[in-house]
Design an enzyme around this catalytic site. Structure first.
Site, PDB file in Angstrom:
ATOM      1  N   GLY B  53       0.821  -1.197   0.000  1.00 38.52           N
ATOM      2  CA  GLY B  53       0.000   0.000   0.000  1.00 38.52           C
ATOM      3  C   GLY B  53       0.854   1.245   0.000  1.00 38.52           C
ATOM      4  O   GLY B  53       1.973   1.246   0.521  1.00 38.52           O
ATOM      5  N   GLY B  55       1.552   5.289   1.153  1.00 34.77           N
ATOM      6  CA  GLY B  55       1.450   5.939   2.459  1.00 34.77           C
ATOM      7  C   GLY B  55       2.624   5.650   3.372  1.00 34.77           C
ATOM      8  O   GLY B  55       2.681   6.151   4.496  1.00 34.77           O
ATOM      9  N   HIS B  56       3.585   4.814   2.872  1.00 33.23           N
ATOM     10  CA  HIS B  56       4.757   4.475   3.680  1.00 33.23           C
ATOM     11  C   HIS B  56       6.033   5.053   3.068  1.00 33.23           C
ATOM     12  O   HIS B  56       7.124   4.599   3.390  1.00 33.23           O
ATOM     13  CB  HIS B  56       4.903   2.953   3.784  1.00 33.23           C
ATOM     14  N   LYS B 104       5.689  -7.815   2.554  1.00 27.29           N
ATOM     15  CA  LYS B 104       5.379  -7.545   3.961  1.00 27.29           C
ATOM     16  C   LYS B 104       4.184  -8.398   4.371  1.00 27.29           C
ATOM     17  O   LYS B 104       3.241  -8.566   3.602  1.00 27.29           O
ATOM     18  CB  LYS B 104       5.058  -6.053   4.171  1.00 27.29           C
ATOM     19  N   ASP B 109      -1.463  -8.372   0.787  1.00 27.68           N
ATOM     20  CA  ASP B 109      -0.188  -8.442   0.064  1.00 27.68           C
ATOM     21  C   ASP B 109       0.209  -9.890  -0.183  1.00 27.68           C
ATOM     22  O   ASP B 109       0.667 -10.249  -1.270  1.00 27.68           O
ATOM     23  CB  ASP B 109       0.917  -7.732   0.859  1.00 27.68           C
ATOM     24  N   HIS B 218      -0.069   0.940   9.846  1.00 33.20           N
ATOM     25  CA  HIS B 218      -1.331   1.513   9.358  1.00 33.20           C
ATOM     26  C   HIS B 218      -2.150   2.010  10.536  1.00 33.20           C
ATOM     27  O   HIS B 218      -3.355   2.182  10.438  1.00 33.20           O
ATOM     28  CB  HIS B 218      -2.137   0.469   8.594  1.00 33.20           C
TER      29      HIS B 218
END
Lengths: 330, 330
Positions: B53, B55-56, B104, B109, B218
């Site tokens: 995802g 946002g990291h 991860k 995922d 998250h």
């Protein structure tokens, strides 16, 4: 406001202890608050010294290393360092070729670096100083007479640092620094205020639905407040304002700088809009640097700095640099 | 919550357009959401692919380049990419020597990378996969069966990437990745929640005077909430918890990672405390990396990842890397 700190009073020395632990390639004098590259003074090399209030990391301590600064003096958060730190830094890095002070245009920094230059000259160190004043948002501000010094500081430290690393004499390093500053302009926006450890609450009041256009790196007021804008609208305003003053006829170097609290995901989206505006205006972009480089603690927002570059400046920009905060080519 | 975006729906493609603009050394397929090093496939080299995802950032797209990943697949914010992206990435980087997926440990995922591995094998690409599951805070969590994958992802991508760059065969690159993951453990804390563009408000509720110990990247719940602690107390808890599971008998590599919203000034102060705890426990620190590397949008907080290293892993860590987010030695 919660912070990852012990007590507000020890924030700066605590951070310096961390820098010492993480970066054995630097000499960190925690008590006297001076960060010096370990191999200083480098024989035959002009020394580059900068400094200013803490809270803008990685500026300045994170830019100490080969190809950039020889030493940095961190003050308390948003507070100028004192002349003693600067004199000590100058003495630590002077190889006999002289020292250049890179000074952001804030009243306290200017006064203290001026005094330090006199004291260092008394000790037989040749000192030149260059004032960075790139922020086009306002003339005269909370802590400044004239334009504030912001993102261009990174450009000055990188390119003058490269010239010094190549063995250029003091007059030449000073001329490069001055030329980079005169070729650079910045404009910043804030979506939120920042919070200093000492105060513990936001440094200014910014309503939920508004942004501050032209904010300073300590949260100083800008030009105006408006209802929240899109990334594209902000890029139009910020880049447009910079270009009005910069009027480049050739390529520019672009810094899309995060204020600290804005995610990198958003900064890259903003970068796309900055490039769109430059493309629409017919301005070619030679290099783009994106990230949190000249920060304002946890402030959300970003700034754009553009620098007109010719082949010489571009070569100095591309030259190897090895610091905690900026690193390439070596 | 104000954000520097156009509309929530276009945050990921906007960021990819910005990456393309800022990093001509990468090939960014904005529409299909794949970031590839420009010189891929590199003859005779195993390809490294990761993703997850968004946002990291800089994880994962910011870790594409020589010495680290060959390609990355960004999903929507906090949402797994789809198998199509991963297959496309594998095809773009496979030189015939096979591809390693670095995954991860989150349910989405894992499922999608498994499906992608099958599809890629159908296309004649040899694929191995390594699961990263370093977070000691909880077993089983909001999006995970077993331990979550967090900061060790950077270690796996860096060291397996170095082995691949040296020309190691797939089994060897996979073995290195597996060993790095098994030698690494992490623990994170949150002082504030993060806000996703789609939701526009904090993803969880964290009262002003409390922190979340063991938070996920998250914002998943951790072990417990406590009244706010000092940086030193947090380091005692986080490092202590990691060491209980890691039990190193030799040197470690330390990542002091910012969650995104915590100023670098605070991260360095926290680094000093992390080093103090390791010194008190008699654990030598071979290298320390400090910064925002595996982030959670604007979340305030930090995590500590430790990896037991021998001479081989340390050599792979020190090997040259040239990516937007991590860069040294070249």
């Amino acid at each position: 406001m919660k912070m990852l700190i012990n007590v507000p009073e020890s924030v700066v020395p605590d951070a310096l202890r961390g820098m010492a632990a993480a970066h054995p390639e630097l000499t960190v004098d925690v008590e006297r608050r001076v960060v010096v590259r370990r191999d200083a003074p480098v024989a035959g090399k002009v020394g580059l010294v900068s400094g200013g209030g803490s809270g803008h990391e990685p500026l300045h301590g994170g830019f100490v290393g080969p190809g950039m600064l020889d030493a940095a003096c961190p003050g308390e958060v948003f507070t100028s360092p004192v002349p003693d730190q600067m004199v000590r830094a100058a003495a630590a890095v002077d190889s006999g070729k002289g020292v250049l002070f890179v000074v952001k245009n804030y009243t306290g920094d200017v006064l203290n670096f001026n005094m330090a230059a006199e004291l260092a000259e008394d000790e037989g160190i040749q000192v030149a100083s260059v004032l960075v004043n790139d922020d086009v948002a306002v003339t005269d501000s909370l802590y400044t007479a004239g334009r504030r010094g912001t993102g261009a500081t990174l450009f000055v430290e990188k390119m003058a640092g490269a010239a010094a690393e190549e063995g250029a004499p003091l007059e030449r390093v000073e001329a490069i620094a001055r030329r980079v500053n005169e070729s650079s302009r910045s404009f910043g926006v804030a979506l939120t205020a920042c919070t200093t450890p000492a105060k513990g609450s936001p440094t200014f009041d910014l309503p939920p639905g508004e942004l501050e256009l032209g904010v300073g790196i300590h949260g100083e007021p800008g030009r105006e407040r408006r209802a929240m804008m899109t990334s594209g609208e902000i890029a139009d305003y910020a880049v447009g304002t910079v270009l009005e003053e910069l009027r480049p006829s050739g390529p520019v170097l672009a810094l899309v700088n995060g204020a600290g609290g804005t995610p990198l995901l958003e900064l890259y989206g903003f970068t796309a809009e900055v490039h769109r505006v430059l493309r629409e205006r017919g301005v070619p972009v030679a290099r783009t640097l994106v990230g949190n480089y000249v920060t304002s603690l946890d402030m959300a927002g970003a700034s754009v700095t553009l620098c007109r570059v010719d082949d010489e400046l571009l070569r100095l920009w591309d030259a190897p640099v090895r610091t905690p905060g900026l690193r390439w080519g070596c």
